[in-house]
Design a protein around this motif. Structure first.
Motif: not given
Length: 282
Positions: A25-26, A83-86, A89-91, A103-105
């Motif tokens: 994810f990084a 914004l949710m996509l970023f 990914c960060i979460l 799953v959300l990503f």
């Protein structure tokens, strides 16, 4: 004793899962930044109207449900989507054990994948790596190990299939094939960037078609080497190095941006605790 070994092994697998999740994810976050820089995020598409679902039933279903239209036609909605996509990914990076974020990503990137290809007018292939690599992280323990191995086979298939496609078509038999590819893909660059290092380099290649064809054959052989990976893991470290070199070659000699596919190369890194030889039955 056997139960204790299995518990210890499962713990080791989960630790490596968390490390790989953060690593993956990084890598994905870097490409999300690249999408932002290249103005290809959903909110940067400016409510597009021209779409290209082609003959893919998945695209037709998405457009029939008006999902791409809903996401792109309103700036607030499209900005919130990005914004949710970023955020997902960060979460996923900071909380690899919380599979809900992964799953959300995956769901958000799946929509982005359809949107980008539909309104981009071309169904790109390089983003498939980022789309599929989260799937093993939906699970933990042995299930993760098996799915990670499945992604390894998919990575091998990507390059082996490219080799077989060129082999069956017989493009390697045409000496002018690589010259025609270079002319088609780099004509704008040569026109608008005369006198640069790369324009001189490409001009030299066009004047030496045999050398250019030799590079094409070298790349073809390199793609064919990935077939070995279906039969043994012994050469995975060399295939990993080849998988890094391949996108560089595609970019330099075909003007094709396939660096996103590098995320699949992580599956070629040998991890002792992810070996299926030591994974017990699920």
């Amino acid at each position: 004793m056997e139960a204790a070994v299995n518990v210890n092994h499962r713990t080791d697998v989960n630790l490596q899962r968390h490390f790989l999740c953060r690593f993956v994810f990084a890598f994905i976050f870097i490409f999300l930044i690249y999408y932002l820089y290249s103005n290809t995020l959903v909110h940067q598409l400016r409510s597009p109207v021209m779409k290209f679902p082609y003959v893919d039933i998945t695209y037709w279903i998405f457009h029939w449900l008006k999902i791409p239209e809903f996401v792109t036609y309103n700036y607030i909605t499209s900005f919130s989507f990005d914004l949710m996509l970023f955020a997902s990914c960060i979460l996923s990076f900071f909380f690899p054990a919380r599979r809900i974020f992964i799953v959300l990503f995956f769901a958000l990137f799946f929509v982005y994948y359809i949107v980008f290809n539909s309104y981009g007018g071309h169904h790109t292939h390089s983003k498939i790596g980022i789309l599929l690599i989260p799937l093993p992280f939906f699970f933990s323990g042995n299930r993760f190990a098996y799915l990670w191995e499945a992604m390894r086979y998919f990575a091998l298939f990507v390059y082996a299939d490219a080799f077989l496609w060129k082999l069956v078509r017989g493009s390697f038999l045409t000496v002018d094939h690589s010259v025609l590819v270079l002319k088609k893909n780099f004509a704008p660059y040569l026109l608008f960037n005369p006198g640069t290092f790369f324009s001189d380099f490409y001009s030299w290649l066009l004047l030496h078609p045999s050398f250019l064809h030799g590079l094409f054959i070298t790349g073809l052989i390199a793609e064919g080497c990935f077939i070995i990976g279906f039969f043994t893991r012994r050469f995975d470290k060399y295939l990993f190095l080849l998988s890094i070199l391949m996108p560089i070659g595609f970019y330099l000699f075909s003007d094709a941006f396939f660096f996103e596919i590098l995320v699949l190369s992580f599956t070629l890194i040998p991890f002792r605790h992810l070996s299926l030889n030591t994974v017990s039955a699920v």
